[in-house]
Write a protein that holds these residues in place. Structure first.
Motif, PDB file in Angstrom:
ATOM      1  N   SER B 109      34.495  57.201  31.648  1.00  0.00           N
ATOM      2  CA  SER B 109      35.974  56.423  32.598  1.00  0.00           C
ATOM      3  C   SER B 109      35.230  56.703  33.995  1.00  0.00           C
ATOM      4  O   SER B 109      34.737  57.482  33.919  1.00  0.00           O
ATOM      5  CB  SER B 109      37.165  56.092  32.408  1.00  0.00           C
ATOM      6  OG  SER B 109      37.198  57.995  32.306  1.00  0.00           O
ATOM      7  N   PRO B 110      35.557  55.732  35.084  1.00  0.00           N
ATOM      8  CA  PRO B 110      35.245  56.183  36.355  1.00  0.00           C
ATOM      9  C   PRO B 110      36.591  57.249  36.321  1.00  0.00           C
ATOM     10  O   PRO B 110      37.518  57.565  35.990  1.00  0.00           O
ATOM     11  CB  PRO B 110      36.084  55.533  36.894  1.00  0.00           C
ATOM     12  CG  PRO B 110      35.837  53.804  36.261  1.00  0.00           C
ATOM     13  CD  PRO B 110      36.546  54.202  34.660  1.00  0.00           C
ATOM     14  N   PRO B 111      35.932  58.806  37.812  1.00  0.00           N
ATOM     15  CA  PRO B 111      35.149  58.730  38.295  1.00  0.00           C
ATOM     16  C   PRO B 111      33.456  58.754  37.502  1.00  0.00           C
ATOM     17  O   PRO B 111      32.659  58.745  38.656  1.00  0.00           O
ATOM     18  CB  PRO B 111      35.418  59.244  39.580  1.00  0.00           C
ATOM     19  CG  PRO B 111      36.467  60.068  38.978  1.00  0.00           C
ATOM     20  CD  PRO B 111      36.504  59.412  37.636  1.00  0.00           C
ATOM     21  N   LEU B 112      33.744  58.929  36.386  1.00  0.00           N
ATOM     22  CA  LEU B 112      32.175  60.021  36.013  1.00  0.00           C
ATOM     23  C   LEU B 112      31.352  58.882  35.654  1.00  0.00           C
ATOM     24  O   LEU B 112      30.710  59.061  35.356  1.00  0.00           O
ATOM     25  CB  LEU B 112      33.517  60.981  35.048  1.00  0.00           C
ATOM     26  CG  LEU B 112      33.407  62.188  35.701  1.00  0.00           C
ATOM     27  CD1 LEU B 112      33.972  63.230  34.230  1.00  0.00           C
ATOM     28  CD2 LEU B 112      32.792  62.793  36.456  1.00  0.00           C
ATOM     29  N   PHE B 113      32.253  57.703  34.244  1.00  0.00           N
ATOM     30  CA  PHE B 113      31.172  57.097  34.647  1.00  0.00           C
ATOM     31  C   PHE B 113      31.891  55.446  34.178  1.00  0.00           C
ATOM     32  O   PHE B 113      32.998  55.698  34.173  1.00  0.00           O
ATOM     33  CB  PHE B 113      30.790  57.531  32.833  1.00  0.00           C
ATOM     34  CG  PHE B 113      29.960  57.018  32.130  1.00  0.00           C
ATOM     35  CD1 PHE B 113      28.619  57.171  32.709  1.00  0.00           C
ATOM     36  CD2 PHE B 113      29.884  55.711  31.053  1.00  0.00           C
ATOM     37  CE1 PHE B 113      27.454  57.012  31.591  1.00  0.00           C
ATOM     38  CE2 PHE B 113      28.605  54.949  30.442  1.00  0.00           C
ATOM     39  CZ  PHE B 113      27.157  55.684  30.942  1.00  0.00           C
ATOM     40  N   PRO B 114      31.106  54.631  34.956  1.00  0.00           N
ATOM     41  CA  PRO B 114      31.102  53.351  34.898  1.00  0.00           C
ATOM     42  C   PRO B 114      32.205  52.501  33.246  1.00  0.00           C
ATOM     43  O   PRO B 114      32.369  51.421  33.957  1.00  0.00           O
ATOM     44  CB  PRO B 114      30.133  52.340  35.410  1.00  0.00           C
ATOM     45  CG  PRO B 114      29.320  53.101  35.269  1.00  0.00           C
ATOM     46  CD  PRO B 114      29.685  54.853  34.626  1.00  0.00           C
ATOM     47  N   VAL B 115      31.446  53.118  32.737  1.00  0.00           N
ATOM     48  CA  VAL B 115      32.035  52.262  30.605  1.00  0.00           C
ATOM     49  C   VAL B 115      33.158  52.906  30.454  1.00  0.00           C
ATOM     50  O   VAL B 115      32.560  54.403  30.324  1.00  0.00           O
ATOM     51  CB  VAL B 115      30.388  51.901  30.690  1.00  0.00           C
ATOM     52  CG1 VAL B 115      29.953  50.694  29.328  1.00  0.00           C
ATOM     53  CG2 VAL B 115      29.168  50.887  31.805  1.00  0.00           C
ATOM     54  N   ARG B 116      34.069  52.246  30.672  1.00  0.00           N
ATOM     55  CA  ARG B 116      34.706  52.910  29.663  1.00  0.00           C
ATOM     56  C   ARG B 116      34.456  52.176  28.058  1.00  0.00           C
ATOM     57  O   ARG B 116      33.367  51.644  27.637  1.00  0.00           O
ATOM     58  CB  ARG B 116      36.586  52.273  29.684  1.00  0.00           C
ATOM     59  CG  ARG B 116      36.284  52.199  30.912  1.00  0.00           C
ATOM     60  CD  ARG B 116      37.872  51.309  31.381  1.00  0.00           C
ATOM     61  NE  ARG B 116      38.208  51.759  32.436  1.00  0.00           N
ATOM     62  CZ  ARG B 116      39.089  52.583  33.401  1.00  0.00           C
ATOM     63  NH1 ARG B 116      39.306  53.558  32.633  1.00  0.00           N
ATOM     64  NH2 ARG B 116      39.295  52.642  34.588  1.00  0.00           N
ATOM     65  N   LEU B 117      35.093  53.280  26.493  1.00  0.00           N
ATOM     66  CA  LEU B 117      34.902  53.296  25.334  1.00  0.00           C
ATOM     67  C   LEU B 117      35.138  51.322  25.594  1.00  0.00           C
ATOM     68  O   LEU B 117      34.566  50.856  24.043  1.00  0.00           O
ATOM     69  CB  LEU B 117      36.170  53.805  24.627  1.00  0.00           C
ATOM     70  CG  LEU B 117      35.332  55.193  24.338  1.00  0.00           C
ATOM     71  CD1 LEU B 117      36.732  56.209  23.969  1.00  0.00           C
ATOM     72  CD2 LEU B 117      34.342  55.481  23.027  1.00  0.00           C
ATOM     73  N   ARG B 118      35.920  50.686  26.021  1.00  0.00           N
ATOM     74  CA  ARG B 118      36.370  49.601  25.390  1.00  0.00           C
ATOM     75  C   ARG B 118      35.039  48.414  25.441  1.00  0.00           C
ATOM     76  O   ARG B 118      35.457  47.369  25.326  1.00  0.00           O
ATOM     77  CB  ARG B 118      37.956  49.599  26.466  1.00  0.00           C
ATOM     78  CG  ARG B 118      37.979  49.283  27.319  1.00  0.00           C
ATOM     79  CD  ARG B 118      39.073  48.531  27.976  1.00  0.00           C
ATOM     80  NE  ARG B 118      38.925  48.257  29.089  1.00  0.00           N
ATOM     81  CZ  ARG B 118      40.029  48.548  30.144  1.00  0.00           C
ATOM     82  NH1 ARG B 118      40.889  49.597  29.644  1.00  0.00           N
ATOM     83  NH2 ARG B 118      40.204  48.932  31.710  1.00  0.00           N
ATOM     84  N   ASP B 119      35.127  49.149  26.319  1.00  0.00           N
ATOM     85  CA  ASP B 119      33.678  47.723  26.964  1.00  0.00           C
ATOM     86  C   ASP B 119      32.339  47.922  26.176  1.00  0.00           C
ATOM     87  O   ASP B 119      31.174  47.306  26.470  1.00  0.00           O
ATOM     88  CB  ASP B 119      32.381  48.736  28.839  1.00  0.00           C
ATOM     89  CG  ASP B 119      33.926  48.685  29.405  1.00  0.00           C
ATOM     90  OD1 ASP B 119      34.570  47.431  29.567  1.00  0.00           O
ATOM     91  OD2 ASP B 119      34.122  48.762  30.601  1.00  0.00           O
ATOM     92  N   PHE B 120      32.058  48.906  25.125  1.00  0.00           N
ATOM     93  CA  PHE B 120      31.288  48.774  24.328  1.00  0.00           C
ATOM     94  C   PHE B 120      31.076  47.727  23.635  1.00  0.00           C
ATOM     95  O   PHE B 120      32.453  47.290  22.797  1.00  0.00           O
ATOM     96  CB  PHE B 120      31.403  50.148  23.396  1.00  0.00           C
ATOM     97  CG  PHE B 120      30.533  51.451  23.991  1.00  0.00           C
ATOM     98  CD1 PHE B 120      30.342  51.671  25.287  1.00  0.00           C
ATOM     99  CD2 PHE B 120      31.512  52.905  23.873  1.00  0.00           C
ATOM    100  CE1 PHE B 120      29.534  52.464  25.990  1.00  0.00           C
ATOM    101  CE2 PHE B 120      31.658  54.372  24.571  1.00  0.00           C
ATOM    102  CZ  PHE B 120      30.261  53.973  25.520  1.00  0.00           C
ATOM    103  N   ARG B 121      30.155  46.894  23.753  1.00  0.00           N
ATOM    104  CA  ARG B 121      30.104  45.812  22.561  1.00  0.00           C
ATOM    105  C   ARG B 121      30.151  46.084  20.448  1.00  0.00           C
ATOM    106  O   ARG B 121      30.428  44.986  20.560  1.00  0.00           O
ATOM    107  CB  ARG B 121      29.200  44.562  22.801  1.00  0.00           C
ATOM    108  CG  ARG B 121      29.002  44.407  23.940  1.00  0.00           C
ATOM    109  CD  ARG B 121      27.834  43.500  24.328  1.00  0.00           C
ATOM    110  NE  ARG B 121      28.299  43.752  26.080  1.00  0.00           N
ATOM    111  CZ  ARG B 121      27.339  43.847  26.706  1.00  0.00           C
ATOM    112  NH1 ARG B 121      26.366  44.928  26.130  1.00  0.00           N
ATOM    113  NH2 ARG B 121      27.068  43.998  28.032  1.00  0.00           N
ATOM    114  N   CYS B 122      29.658  47.284  20.925  1.00  0.00           N
ATOM    115  CA  CYS B 122      29.288  47.327  18.549  1.00  0.00           C
ATOM    116  C   CYS B 122      31.314  47.326  18.460  1.00  0.00           C
ATOM    117  O   CYS B 122      31.839  47.443  19.003  1.00  0.00           O
ATOM    118  CB  CYS B 122      28.658  48.083  18.426  1.00  0.00           C
ATOM    119  SG  CYS B 122      29.727  49.811  18.813  1.00  0.00           S
TER     120      CYS B 122
END
Lengths: 132, 286
Positions: B109-122
């Protein structure tokens, strides 16, 4: 193949580094470890593969209340901590390894695992030098 | 069961000319059952290349030993997590106050990472493991136990038939002791490693380096030898190399071990890309 739980292993390793007399019991209250200061103070030993029940421990120590009266099973500090899941502080009288009567302040607390299970009991015995 | 090492470095990825052979990527190991069932042990930076090469699967299981960065940093770069229709299960330790999802979200999650767990498409499922003693994935039996390392940390034992792999990449069983306990019941990680065909184990420090790193959660090489001896493993793979140890240094450190004939097991230092085949006949590869 089941080893001891990590909480007991870590507590044993810590106790082995300390000069305070410490006894360690498992989640059922069976004594599984006595560090060297406690061995010296109480004359109790337990092998790596051995256990000692709470009652056997109390009998070996001739444990009584601070006033000299016998303790019931549920009044034993370990038992009280196991039943309540809380810290127990109690003054007790025991027979030391050299035969002397010792007054000790027992501080006993449960070890609660990350998932909330009671996995052990830690007993610290503080000698009360001016009693008796 | 086939085992491939995609990341062997501890603590910090160390790409460069002087870490080419032992590898610069952090912890990641692929385990593949005879029927193709695939597990990924830890998601250090080594998982990136693993993810690029995977195909023909509809389920993957990622088993995290703990959530230090060198074991999860590659997760957000693992391509299967972005593929719709793929079922990904992530197993790892919760803490006493946060479940695995909550703990992983601190990184993903921000600010450490732009993509959140919920954004994974699998199709993603997270599993807390601290209450588990084990589980089964296809033909693979997985046993779990907490081990000594700062913060909630587990090791895994993975069995297929009679073949067993023990994976304890971050482990300080000698914490506070001069020697490991004589009775294995009192030795962290023993139940996972006992009689394993292959033990992949933390070997971050030399005996000289360990005293200034006590409590950091890692083993000295001497401790690993004692541990593997007590556990009666068949092959030891020293793993989680210190970032400061170059190929030349590791050759010097491990050369003596590999040559020793008094050990009851083989020593095969972890090198990125190494593969092992475990079957009832023993361990092949390295």
């Amino acid at each position: 193949m089941h080893g001891r739980g990590i909480e007991l292993i870590l507590m044993r390793q810590l106790a082995s580094c300390l000069s305070m007399p410490i006894l360690l019991s498992d989640g059922r209250g069976e004594l599984v470890y006595v560090n060297e200061p406690a061995e010296q103070l109480l004359g109790i030993t337990v092998g790596d593969s051995d256990t000692l029940s709470m009652q056997e421990l109390a009998d070996q120590l001739s444990m009584r209340g601070g006033n000299g009266a016998p303790l019931s099973h549920d009044e034993l500090p370990n038992r009280a901590a196991l039943l309540s899941g809380r810290v127990v502080q109690r003054r007790v009288q025991v027979r030391a390894s050299d035969g002397r009567n010792l007054w000790l302040d027992a501080t006993v607390f449960p070890l609660i695992s990350p998932v909330g299970e009671s996995v052990g009991i830690v007993s610290l015995y503080w000698e009360v030098p001016d009693e008796g | 069961m086939r085992v491939r090492l995609w990341g062997t470095r501890g603590s910090l990825a160390t790409p460069g000319g002087d870490t080419m052979r032992y590898g610069g990527n952090t912890s990641c190991v692929e385990v593949r059952a005879e029927d193709g069932t695939t597990l990924v042990l830890d998601a250090g930076t080594g998982i990136y290349r693993l993810g690029q090469g995977l195909s023909d699967f509809d389920r993957l299981d990622i088993l995290l030993t703990h959530l230090h960065m060198d074991h999860i940093q590659g997760l957000g770069f693992f391509e299967p997590l972005f593929e719709p229709g793929v079922e990904v299960h992530v197993w790892g330790p919760e803490s006493s106050t946060l479940d695995l999802r909550g703990r992983l979200s601190r990184y993903l999650s921000p600010p450490l990472f732009p993509v959140r767990l919920r954004d994974f498409r699998c199709s993603l499922t997270l599993h807390d493991v601290m209450r588990l003693e084990g589980f089964r994935i296809g033909p693979l039996e997985v046993a779990i136990a907490p081990v000594i390392h700062p913060g909630p940390t587990v090791g895994y034992r993975i069995s297929e038939g009679a073949a067993a792999l023990a994976y304890i990449p971050d482990h300080e069983p000698a914490l506070g002791l001069d020697r490991l306990p004589q009775n294995p019941n009192w030795m962290s990680g023993w139940a996972l490693a006992a009689n394993a065909d292959l033990l992949i184990h933390d070997a971050q420090y030399t005996a000289e380096e360990y005293p200034s790193h006590v409590g950091w959660g890692h083993s000295s090489l001497d401790h690993v030898l004692q541990f593997a001896t007590r556990a009666q493993v068949k092959t030891l793979v020293p793993f989680h190399h210190d970032p400061s140890h170059t190929d030349a240094m590791l050759d010097g450190i491990f050369g003596e071990w590999v040559a020793r004939r008094d050990l009851a097991f083989h020593v095969v230092p972890a090198m990125e890309g190494a593969t092992f085949h475990l079957d009832p006949g023993g361990v092949k590869g390295g």
